[in-house]
Design a protein around this motif. Structure first.
Motif, short mmCIF file in Angstrom:
data_model
loop_
_atom_site.label_atom_id
_atom_site.label_comp_id
_atom_site.label_asym_id
_atom_site.label_seq_id
_atom_site.Cartn_x
_atom_site.Cartn_y
_atom_site.Cartn_z
N THR A 118 -1.14 7.18 -17.48
CA THR A 118 -0.03 8.47 -17.00
C THR A 118 -0.20 7.92 -15.36
O THR A 118 -1.01 7.37 -14.66
CB THR A 118 -0.82 9.89 -16.91
OG1 THR A 118 -2.15 10.01 -16.31
CG2 THR A 118 -0.78 10.14 -18.29
N CYS A 119 1.04 8.65 -14.89
CA CYS A 119 1.09 8.37 -13.48
C CYS A 119 1.83 9.39 -12.42
O CYS A 119 2.22 10.37 -13.03
CB CYS A 119 1.88 7.11 -13.12
SG CYS A 119 3.45 7.09 -13.81
N THR A 198 4.49 -0.24 -8.77
CA THR A 198 3.50 0.78 -8.98
C THR A 198 2.44 0.27 -7.95
O THR A 198 2.00 -0.82 -7.84
CB THR A 198 2.84 0.66 -10.33
OG1 THR A 198 3.93 0.96 -11.49
CG2 THR A 198 1.76 1.56 -10.45
N SER A 200 -1.33 0.96 -6.97
CA SER A 200 -2.70 1.50 -7.60
C SER A 200 -3.84 1.78 -6.33
O SER A 200 -3.98 0.78 -5.60
CB SER A 200 -3.31 0.12 -8.68
OG SER A 200 -2.39 0.00 -9.58
N GLN A 208 -4.39 8.54 -2.38
CA GLN A 208 -2.95 8.70 -2.90
C GLN A 208 -2.13 10.11 -2.09
O GLN A 208 -1.24 10.54 -2.45
CB GLN A 208 -3.00 9.42 -4.24
CG GLN A 208 -3.65 8.14 -5.14
CD GLN A 208 -3.21 8.66 -6.80
OE1 GLN A 208 -2.47 9.11 -7.19
NE2 GLN A 208 -4.26 8.10 -7.63
N ASN A 237 5.99 4.60 -8.55
CA ASN A 237 4.91 5.65 -8.85
C ASN A 237 3.37 5.09 -8.37
O ASN A 237 3.29 3.79 -7.97
CB ASN A 237 4.78 5.74 -10.41
CG ASN A 237 4.72 4.22 -11.18
OD1 ASN A 237 5.21 3.36 -10.53
ND2 ASN A 237 3.79 4.27 -12.23
N GLU A 239 -0.80 5.25 -9.70
CA GLU A 239 -1.83 5.43 -10.58
C GLU A 239 -3.01 4.70 -9.85
O GLU A 239 -3.02 4.33 -8.83
CB GLU A 239 -1.10 4.89 -11.98
CG GLU A 239 -0.73 3.35 -12.03
CD GLU A 239 -1.84 2.40 -12.26
OE1 GLU A 239 -2.02 2.21 -13.27
OE2 GLU A 239 -1.95 1.85 -11.17
N CYS A 260 3.30 3.54 -17.75
CA CYS A 260 2.78 4.83 -17.60
C CYS A 260 3.94 5.81 -17.85
O CYS A 260 5.05 5.62 -17.75
CB CYS A 260 2.63 5.15 -16.19
SG CYS A 260 0.94 4.19 -16.10
#
Length: 293
Positions: A118-119, A198, A200, A208, A237, A239, A260
């Protein structure tokens, strides 16, 4: 490259399994699905026709089985790139080191590894429920910088553009950018998924851009990330694992991809905590396409 691995470097349990993930060499399939939540392992395994092996230790739970003749291992990793460091190295050891002799096996066994998770979406075109295939992963956790050869598997021009745009502080870990395996991306990331970039992060809150009781060092971090554009690539996104999966797979000679489902959109300031049932659609899709890859 090392040929022999001492007991202090490669720790093997008395039953012959890898130290943390408790998988034995014979029980590892070539096709692997990684999930964060140990509770999601049973959901993935419910798509198997047959189960041949199971293991459990801390957050690391695994099931190896098959679907229509396609052998597959599902393994939970817990949260974060630090756990991915453990998982990826131990999976590679199981595949490419003889646990009886502690020496490299002849040749190289290549694993196909897909993380399903998920993200948080970062763009208007990534609302809640969107499936995102990580074409590129940006690690702001610093993990890959501890390994030799990181520049050879990274998009260093992208990294420099990202650092310039973000006005990256010297005190932060240098970001790294790694591409997903092109073959897996084409096999799994079809028209029903967004191909994205993405980030991370090394944490869920401050890294975040979430602020609770401690103020953020850079309150404008997310706005900078959302506005970043490099040769048409926009960050889609957030994650916490994809960069380590992609980076270590590239260094170790494996094929990897992260897919995700968006459960929160930071722009809309919305989140869905009842996603656990709908993520089964993504799992089913990935299992089918990974078997076809």
């Amino acid at each position: 490259m090392k040929e022999y691995f001492e007991a202090s470097e490669l720790i093997i349990n008395p039953d012959g399994s890898a130290f943390h993930i408790h998988i034995k060499p014979a029980d590892l399939a070539d096709k692997i699905i990684l999930v964060g939540d140990p509770g999601r392992v049973a959901l993935v395994a419910s798509h198997f026709d047959r189960v041949e092996a199971e293991s459990s230790n801390r957050e690391f739970r695994s099931v190896t089985g098959s679907r229509g003749g396609c052998r597959m291992t599902v393994l939970s990793t817990g949260i974060g790139c630090d756990n991915i460091d453990i998982v990826m190295n131990e999976l590679d050891a199981l595949a490419n080191i003889d646990f009886a002799t502690r020496r490299l096996r002849p040749g190289h066994r290549t694993l196909e590894i897909v993380r399903v998770g998920t993200c948080g979406g970062l763009q208007p075109f990534t609302p809640i429920g969107t499936f995102i295939c990580s074409e590129k992963s940006v690690g702001i956790d610093g993990l890959l910088n501890y390994y030799a050869g990181r520049d050879a598997v990274c998009d260093t021009a992208f990294e420099e553009a990202f650092k310039a745009h973000m006005q990256w502080p010297d005190r932060h870990c240098s970001p790294y950018v790694v591409n997903a395996d092109r073959g897996l991306l084409e096999a799994i990331g079809r028209d029903d998924m967004v191909r994205g970039v993405t980030v991370s992060a090394g944490g869920f809150y401050g890294p975040q851009g979430r602020e609770l009781r401690v103020p953020l060092a850079d309150p404008g971090q997310n706005e900078k990330i959302e506005s970043f554009d490099y040769r048409g690539y926009k960050i889609t996104n957030y994650e916490m694992e994809s960069s380590a999966v992609a980076g270590l797979a590239a260094l170790l000679g494996h094929r990897a991809l992260t897919v995700c489902m968006v459960i929160a959109n930071r722009l809309a300031r919305e989140a869905d905590t009842s996603y656990k049932n709908s993520i089964d659609d993504l799992i089913s899709t990935v299992v089918s396409r990974l078997c076809e890859a």
